[in-house]
Scaffold this motif. Structure first.
Motif, PDB file in Angstrom:
ATOM      1  N   ASP A 216       0.802  -1.233   0.000  1.00 54.47           N
ATOM      2  CA  ASP A 216       0.000   0.000   0.000  1.00 54.47           C
ATOM      3  C   ASP A 216       0.835   1.284   0.000  1.00 54.47           C
ATOM      4  O   ASP A 216       0.309   2.349  -0.325  1.00 54.47           O
ATOM      5  N   TYR A 217       2.062   1.207   0.428  1.00 53.96           N
ATOM      6  CA  TYR A 217       2.925   2.397   0.472  1.00 53.96           C
ATOM      7  C   TYR A 217       4.279   2.092  -0.148  1.00 53.96           C
ATOM      8  O   TYR A 217       5.318   2.215   0.513  1.00 53.96           O
ATOM      9  N   PRO A 218       4.277   1.686  -1.430  1.00 48.75           N
ATOM     10  CA  PRO A 218       5.549   1.336  -2.050  1.00 48.75           C
ATOM     11  C   PRO A 218       6.515   2.521  -2.028  1.00 48.75           C
ATOM     12  O   PRO A 218       6.085   3.668  -2.196  1.00 48.75           O
ATOM     13  N   GLY A 219       7.768   2.223  -1.773  1.00 48.17           N
ATOM     14  CA  GLY A 219       8.785   3.280  -1.752  1.00 48.17           C
ATOM     15  C   GLY A 219       9.140   3.757  -0.354  1.00 48.17           C
ATOM     16  O   GLY A 219      10.227   4.291  -0.130  1.00 48.17           O
ATOM     17  N   VAL A 220       8.243   3.551   0.600  1.00 47.19           N
ATOM     18  CA  VAL A 220       8.485   4.059   1.958  1.00 47.19           C
ATOM     19  C   VAL A 220       9.697   3.360   2.592  1.00 47.19           C
ATOM     20  O   VAL A 220      10.582   3.999   3.180  1.00 47.19           O
ATOM     21  N   LEU A 221       9.756   2.042   2.455  1.00 46.05           N
ATOM     22  CA  LEU A 221      10.862   1.288   3.070  1.00 46.05           C
ATOM     23  C   LEU A 221      12.193   1.635   2.397  1.00 46.05           C
ATOM     24  O   LEU A 221      13.216   1.802   3.074  1.00 46.05           O
ATOM     25  N   THR A 222      12.139   1.771   1.091  1.00 44.97           N
ATOM     26  CA  THR A 222      13.362   2.100   0.363  1.00 44.97           C
ATOM     27  C   THR A 222      13.860   3.489   0.760  1.00 44.97           C
ATOM     28  O   THR A 222      15.041   3.687   1.018  1.00 44.97           O
ATOM     29  N   VAL A 227      16.411  -0.222   1.322  1.00 42.07           N
ATOM     30  CA  VAL A 227      16.291  -1.658   1.036  1.00 42.07           C
ATOM     31  C   VAL A 227      15.610  -1.835  -0.328  1.00 42.07           C
ATOM     32  O   VAL A 227      14.951  -0.913  -0.820  1.00 42.07           O
ATOM     33  N   ASP A 228      15.780  -3.006  -0.891  1.00 38.09           N
ATOM     34  CA  ASP A 228      15.143  -3.320  -2.168  1.00 38.09           C
ATOM     35  C   ASP A 228      13.800  -4.000  -1.882  1.00 38.09           C
ATOM     36  O   ASP A 228      13.756  -5.107  -1.354  1.00 38.09           O
ATOM     37  N   GLU A 229      12.707  -3.314  -2.235  1.00 29.93           N
ATOM     38  CA  GLU A 229      11.375  -3.841  -1.891  1.00 29.93           C
ATOM     39  C   GLU A 229      10.976  -5.053  -2.719  1.00 29.93           C
ATOM     40  O   GLU A 229       9.956  -5.685  -2.431  1.00 29.93           O
ATOM     41  N   LEU A 237      14.082  -7.209   6.210  1.00 27.72           N
ATOM     42  CA  LEU A 237      14.347  -7.007   7.639  1.00 27.72           C
ATOM     43  C   LEU A 237      15.861  -7.051   7.897  1.00 27.72           C
ATOM     44  O   LEU A 237      16.384  -6.255   8.690  1.00 27.72           O
ATOM     45  N   TYR A 238      16.528  -7.934   7.210  1.00 29.56           N
ATOM     46  CA  TYR A 238      17.993  -8.011   7.315  1.00 29.56           C
ATOM     47  C   TYR A 238      18.601  -6.667   6.880  1.00 29.56           C
ATOM     48  O   TYR A 238      19.490  -6.126   7.545  1.00 29.56           O
ATOM     49  N   GLY A 239      18.094  -6.141   5.781  1.00 21.39           N
ATOM     50  CA  GLY A 239      18.595  -4.865   5.260  1.00 21.39           C
ATOM     51  C   GLY A 239      18.396  -3.730   6.265  1.00 21.39           C
ATOM     52  O   GLY A 239      19.278  -2.891   6.458  1.00 21.39           O
ATOM     53  N   ILE A 240      17.239  -3.740   6.934  1.00 18.57           N
ATOM     54  CA  ILE A 240      16.961  -2.697   7.947  1.00 18.57           C
ATOM     55  C   ILE A 240      17.958  -2.839   9.103  1.00 18.57           C
ATOM     56  O   ILE A 240      18.534  -1.865   9.586  1.00 18.57           O
ATOM     57  N   ALA A 241      18.176  -4.099   9.512  1.00 16.10           N
ATOM     58  CA  ALA A 241      19.096  -4.362  10.625  1.00 16.10           C
ATOM     59  C   ALA A 241      20.498  -3.882  10.269  1.00 16.10           C
ATOM     60  O   ALA A 241      21.186  -3.239  11.081  1.00 16.10           O
ATOM     61  N   ALA A 242      20.908  -4.163   9.048  1.00 11.50           N
ATOM     62  CA  ALA A 242      22.256  -3.782   8.625  1.00 11.50           C
ATOM     63  C   ALA A 242      22.374  -2.255   8.571  1.00 11.50           C
ATOM     64  O   ALA A 242      23.335  -1.663   9.067  1.00 11.50           O
ATOM     65  N   LYS A 243      21.374  -1.615   8.006  1.00 12.87           N
ATOM     66  CA  LYS A 243      21.380  -0.163   7.863  1.00 12.87           C
ATOM     67  C   LYS A 243      21.423   0.537   9.225  1.00 12.87           C
ATOM     68  O   LYS A 243      22.099   1.538   9.409  1.00 12.87           O
ATOM     69  N   ARG A 244      20.673  -0.006  10.163  1.00 11.77           N
ATOM     70  CA  ARG A 244      20.569   0.639  11.481  1.00 11.77           C
ATOM     71  C   ARG A 244      21.460  -0.013  12.541  1.00 11.77           C
ATOM     72  O   ARG A 244      21.285   0.237  13.722  1.00 11.77           O
ATOM     73  N   MET A 245      22.351  -0.845  12.109  1.00  8.92           N
ATOM     74  CA  MET A 245      23.320  -1.498  13.006  1.00  8.92           C
ATOM     75  C   MET A 245      22.641  -2.225  14.161  1.00  8.92           C
ATOM     76  O   MET A 245      23.025  -2.051  15.316  1.00  8.92           O
TER      77      MET A 245
END
Ligand code: G4P
Length: 279
Positions: A216-222, A227-229, A237-245
């Motif tokens: 419903d909100y494409p682009g928000v996570l990227t 991250v690549d949606e 989730l792995y990408g979020i973890a890596a980005k935010r340490m």
């Protein structure tokens, strides 16, 4: 996921509400604008069937404006009066009194024809836990906390807040318990924080949030986490973890930390204004 309620509390609250509802003209029902349907308990329609009805779409500051508009229209078509609200902002309250008067205009007119003057509309606030009932009552009542009530034979034991010459509010809100037969409603209630986090699996919640956002909100996570949606939710989730340490003691990726962070950022509005129940 296993959601638990406490039947004892529910039965008591429901009985109390059945009693209180007899005393009032108008039910002011708060729903969470991010989940206007999932945060309703349809039992209130039966309990309040002979009463005037006002729905406040609360936390509208966190919800998608276009969706709030569509849901407001949907409820209006069902005969409710509707106002979108941020209960923490005290300056939106004038509009509520106007809606209260509009919702009760038949009664006011009937009183007038019978020569009854100065009989205020009596209202009661209801809603599921955490939807903003106390915040709203505090904002709406403002300084008008002069309590009336305990008039012998009339409202024994009940405390009313006289808001102005036209409106009186029962000072204790009615608690409705969320109702869900399907998992999606339970997940959405959990995502907005209407359930005790300790009984929830955050990883599962975050994965379901990622699903909603991708759809419903494409682009928000990227935009927020780079991250690549197109990827699987776990990889996101792995990408979020890596980005935010979000890492554990040994330096390994901590999925649950990332999940909690994502949910917090959704709840605080950091991801933008998002509505989970779609219209
Ligand atoms: P309840 O009586 O229905 O259980 O709800 P309550 O008023 O305690 O509100 C629950 C939480 O929701 C509170 O946050 C409150 O500040 C917040 N809240 C209420 N209305 C609104 C609104 O319109 N918009 C937003 N964004 N938040 C709202 P809390 O985290 O428990 O406390 P605090 O962080 O405000 O201290």
């Amino acid at each position: 996921m296993n959601f638990q309620w406490y039947p004892g509390h529910m039965t008591k609250a429901r009985r109390q509400m059945q009693e209180d509802i007899k005393l009032i003209d108008l039910v002011i029902e708060l729903v969470d604008a991010r989940i206007p349907v999932s945060s309703r308990n349809p039992d209130i329609d039966e309990l309040g069937k002979n009463k005037y009805r006002l729905i406040l779409m609360n936390k509208s500051d966190l919800a998608d404006e276009a969706q709030t508009g569509k849901w407001s229209e949907f409820f209006r078509q069902q005969g409710f009066f509707v106002v979108a609200l941020d209960a923490r902002r005290k300056n939106g309250m004038k509009q509520i009194t106007e809606a209260v008067m509009e919702a009760c205009k038949e009664k006011i007119e009937r009183d007038r024809k019978r020569g009854i003057k100065n009989r205020p509309v009596r209202a009661m606030v209801v809603g599921i836990p955490n939807v903003g009932k106390s915040t709203f009552i505090n904002s709406y009542a403002g300084k008008a906390v002069a309590k009336t009530g305990n008039k012998p034979g009339v409202t024994k034991g009940k405390q009313w807040i006289r808001l102005n010459k036209d409106v009186e509010l029962l000072d204790t809100p009615g608690i409705l318990w969320p109702k869900f037969e399907d998992q999606t409603v339970g997940l959405r209630l959990a995502l907005v924080g209407s359930m005790n986090d300790q009984i929830l699996n955050v990883d599962e919640l975050a994965i379901s949030l990622i699903d909603c956002l991708k759809r419903d909100y494409p682009g928000v996570l990227t935009a927020r986490y780079e991250v690549d949606e197109q990827e699987e939710n776990v990889a996101i989730l792995y990408g979020i973890a890596a980005k935010r340490m979000c890492v554990g003691k040994g330096g390994e990726i901590d999925y649950s930390k990332a999940a909690a962070l994502l949910i917090d950022e959704f709840r605080s509005g950091a991801l933008g204004r998002i509505t989970l129940d779609r219209r």
